[in-house]
Write an enzyme that holds these catalytic residues in place. Structure first.
Site, PDB file in Angstrom:
ATOM      1  N   CYS A 196       3.516 -24.808 -38.725  1.00 24.51           N
ATOM      2  CA  CYS A 196       3.035 -23.430 -38.605  1.00 24.51           C
ATOM      3  C   CYS A 196       2.899 -22.786 -39.984  1.00 24.51           C
ATOM      4  O   CYS A 196       3.717 -23.005 -40.868  1.00 24.51           O
ATOM      5  CB  CYS A 196       4.014 -22.593 -37.778  1.00 24.51           C
ATOM      6  N   ARG A 207       6.299 -29.651 -39.971  1.00 25.05           N
ATOM      7  CA  ARG A 207       7.274 -29.483 -41.045  1.00 25.05           C
ATOM      8  C   ARG A 207       8.604 -30.168 -40.742  1.00 25.05           C
ATOM      9  O   ARG A 207       9.352 -30.516 -41.655  1.00 25.05           O
ATOM     10  CB  ARG A 207       7.506 -28.004 -41.330  1.00 25.05           C
ATOM     11  N   ASN A 226      13.589 -27.838 -30.498  1.00 23.13           N
ATOM     12  CA  ASN A 226      14.332 -27.695 -31.752  1.00 23.13           C
ATOM     13  C   ASN A 226      15.621 -28.506 -31.783  1.00 23.13           C
ATOM     14  O   ASN A 226      16.277 -28.593 -32.819  1.00 23.13           O
ATOM     15  CB  ASN A 226      14.624 -26.213 -32.017  1.00 23.13           C
ATOM     16  N   LYS A 277      21.428 -19.729 -48.449  1.00 23.61           N
ATOM     17  CA  LYS A 277      20.812 -18.979 -47.359  1.00 23.61           C
ATOM     18  C   LYS A 277      21.052 -19.772 -46.084  1.00 23.61           C
ATOM     19  O   LYS A 277      20.999 -21.001 -46.096  1.00 23.61           O
ATOM     20  CB  LYS A 277      19.304 -18.823 -47.613  1.00 23.61           C
ATOM     21  N   ASP A 325      12.280 -16.793 -33.166  1.00 22.55           N
ATOM     22  CA  ASP A 325      11.327 -17.437 -32.263  1.00 22.55           C
ATOM     23  C   ASP A 325      11.086 -16.651 -30.979  1.00 22.55           C
ATOM     24  O   ASP A 325      10.253 -17.044 -30.161  1.00 22.55           O
ATOM     25  CB  ASP A 325      11.786 -18.861 -31.914  1.00 22.55           C
ATOM     26  N   VAL A 373      18.737 -23.557 -40.723  1.00 21.14           N
ATOM     27  CA  VAL A 373      18.927 -24.536 -39.649  1.00 21.14           C
ATOM     28  C   VAL A 373      18.516 -25.919 -40.131  1.00 21.14           C
ATOM     29  O   VAL A 373      19.248 -26.898 -39.974  1.00 21.14           O
ATOM     30  CB  VAL A 373      18.110 -24.135 -38.401  1.00 21.14           C
TER      31      VAL A 373
END
Length: 424
Positions: free
Chosen positions: A117, A93, A23, A162, A307, A165
Site C-alpha cells: 500500500c 511490503r 496480519n 518507535k 487499520d 509491529v
C-alpha cells in the site's frame, strides 16, 4: 482492471464467519522457514497477499500445499535458495519478513526492498538495525537488502525507538535461533504478535512476554514441526460491525474474539450502538438508529487500530454531529476522504487530522480505492448510498478481505465484480 458495482441503499444484517487474520498469517508463513520439519496451518485466509507469500516461499525451495479443507502444509526442510525476488516482493511490503528467518537459520538472505500500500513511509530500517545488533552484516545493493552472519546470530537487548509491529516480528523470529537471550523493549503488543509467538513456541521456541512491551526470547538450536490455527481477523470483524452501524442493521461476527478489539467496541458503544459479546461472537445491533459522531485517535495496540480508521471515517461522515480523526501511525492515510466527498460526505483534512461533519445520506458515484482499508470503506459507502456506486482498483481489497462480495451478499448487499478491458 476489476471493479465493484454496488446498488444501494440497503440494510446489512445477518451472520458473518470471520476469516483468519492476514496480519498473523503472513508473518507465520514466513516464520515457518525457521523449521526443519513440516508444519500445518489452519484458518489461513484465501487472499492475494497470502498467494504472493506462497510464491515467495516456493522460490526459496519451500514446499507449500493447500488441501481441500483449506489447511496449508509447509515443508522448509529443503530450502536451496536465499533470495526473495523483486517481481514478487514489489507487490507486498510484508515480504521483508523473509529476511530474518533466512539469516537466522541459513546465515544468509536477500530480500528486494518491498512494496504494498502507498500510505506513507514504512522504512525497513528498524528491521535491519535489529538484525545488526544480533550480529548480522547488512548491505543495500541494487535494491536488495542482503544479510549475512558468521555462524549463529547472538542474543541482544534491542530497544525499539518507535513501536513497530513489523520490526518486533522480525527480531522475534531471528532471536528464536540465536545464541543466548534477546530482549525486545518497547515491543509492539498486537494480537498478531501473540499469535506468531504461540506458533514459534509450538515449534520449540522459548518466547515469553508477547502481548506486553517487553518480549524475551531464549535462543534454541533448531525448531521442529507443529500444527497451528491462525487467530481470527480482528480488522475484518471490526469492518463488519461498522457495516451494521452505518446501514442501520444487526450483524453477528462468528469465530472471533472481543478481547482483541476492545478499543473499537468501546467506540462503537460510544456511537450509540448496542454491542454484545460471547466467547467467540460479537453482535452489533444498531436498532435502526443513526450513529453518533465519535472522535478517534489511532494508536499502537491496545489503542485504536489504524487499520480501522477508514471504516470509522465512513461512520463519522454519516453520523449525527462533527468529529475529529487523528492518524498518528501512518502518513497520507486519508486518501479515502476526497472519494467519500464525491459521494456527498463533508470531510476536511488538516495535517494528520480529518474533520467529519455528519450528513444524513450519501449518494452514488464512481470512486477509486487507494489502499486496502480505504477500499472497504468505499464499498460500504456504496452499500448505504442511493443509486449505483462503482469502486475502481479493487485489487487492494483482495489483498486483505477473503471472499468479500460473497460475505456482503450474505448480509443483504447487492454487489457484483466486473472487468473493464481498457483504461483511458
Amino acid at each position: 482492471m476489476e471493479k465493484f458495482r454496488v446498488h444501494g441503499p440497503f440494510t446489512l444484517s445477518g451472520t458473518v464467519d470471520i476469516s483468519g487474520a492476514k496480519n498473523a498469517a503472513l508473518p507465520i508463513l514466513f516464520a515457518a522457514v525457521l523449521a526443519t520439519e513440516p508444519v500445518t496451518l489452519t484458518n489461513v485466509p484465501d487472499l492475494k497477499d497470502v498467494d504472493t507469500t506462497f510464491k515467495i516461499l516456493r522460490k526459496l525451495g519451500v514446499v507449500v500445499e493447500r488441501d481441500e479443507s483449506g489447511a496449508v502444509q509447509i515443508d522448509a526442510s529443503k530450502i536451496d535458495h536465499y533470495v526473495a525476488p523483486y517481481e514478487l516482493v514489489k507487490t507486498m511490503r510484508a515480504s521483508i519478513w523473509a529476511l530474518a528467518p533466512l539469516v537466522a537459520r541459513f546465515h544468509e538472505g536477500q530480500v528486494s526492498l518491498p512494496g504494498g500500500c502507498t500510505i506513507g513511509a514504512r522504512p525497513v530500517d528498524m528491521h535491519i538495525s535489529g538484525l545488526e545488533k544480533m550480529g548480522a552484516l547488512i548491505e543495500l545493493d541494487e535494491g536488495y537488502v542482503k544479510a549475512t552472519s558468521n555462524g549463529r546470530l547472538h542474543g541482544a537487548r534491542i530497544y525499539m525507538d518507535k513501536v513497530s509491529v513489523g520490526a518486533t516480528l522480525s527480531v522475534m523470529m531471528a532471536a528464536t535461533l540465536a545464541e543466548g537471550t534477546t530482549t525486545i523493549e518497547n515491543a509492539a503488543r498486537e494480537p498478531e504478535i501473540v499469535d506468531t509467538a504461540l506458533f514459534l513456541n509450538a515449534m520449540g521456541a522459548k518466547i515469553s512476554g508477547a502481548g506486553t512491551d517487553t518480549i524475551t526470547i531464549e535462543g534454541v538450536e533448531r525448531l521442529t514441526g507443529c500444527q497451528h490455527r491462525i487467530v481470527a481477523d480482528r480488522i475484518e470483524t471490526g469492518t463488519f460491525l461498522v457495516a451494521a452501524a452505518v446501514s442501520g442493521g444487526k450483524i453477528t461476527c462468528r469465530g472471533t474474539k472481543a478481547d482483541t478489539l476492545e478499543a473499537v467496541i468501546e467506540k462503537l458503544r460510544e456511537a450509540g450502538m448496542e454491542v454484545t459479546v460471547t466467547e467467540d461472537t460479537i453482535t452489533l445491533d444498531s436498532k435502526g438508529q443513526r450513529p453518533k459522531a465519535v472522535n478517534i485517535r489511532t494508536m499502537p495496540h491496545p489503542g485504536f487500530p489504524t487499520d480501522m480508521q477508514a471504516q470509522f471515517t465512513l461512520l463519522n461522515v454519516v453520523a449525527e454531529g462533527t468529529s475529529r480523526i487523528t492518524e498518528t501511525i501512518f502518513e497520507n492515510r486519508f486518501m479515502h476522504i476526497p472519494e467519500l466527498n464525491r459521494m456527498g460526505a463533508k470531510g476536511e483534512i488538516e495535517g494528520n487530522t480529518a474533520i467529519c461533519h455528519g450528513v444524513e445520506k450519501l449518494k452514488s458515484a464512481e470512486v477509486m480505492a487507494t489502499d486496502l482499508r480505504a477500499s472497504i470503506s468505499l464499498v460500504l459507502a456504496g452499500c448505504i448510498a442511493s443509486g449505483e456506486t462503482i469502486v475502481d482498483r479493487i485489487y487492494h481489497i483482495d489483498r486483505g478481505y477473503e471472499h468479500i462480495e460473497d460475505k456482503l451478499r450474505g448480509i443483504g448487499a447487492k454487489i457484483e465484480r466486473f472487468s473493464t478491458k481498457f483504461e483511458e
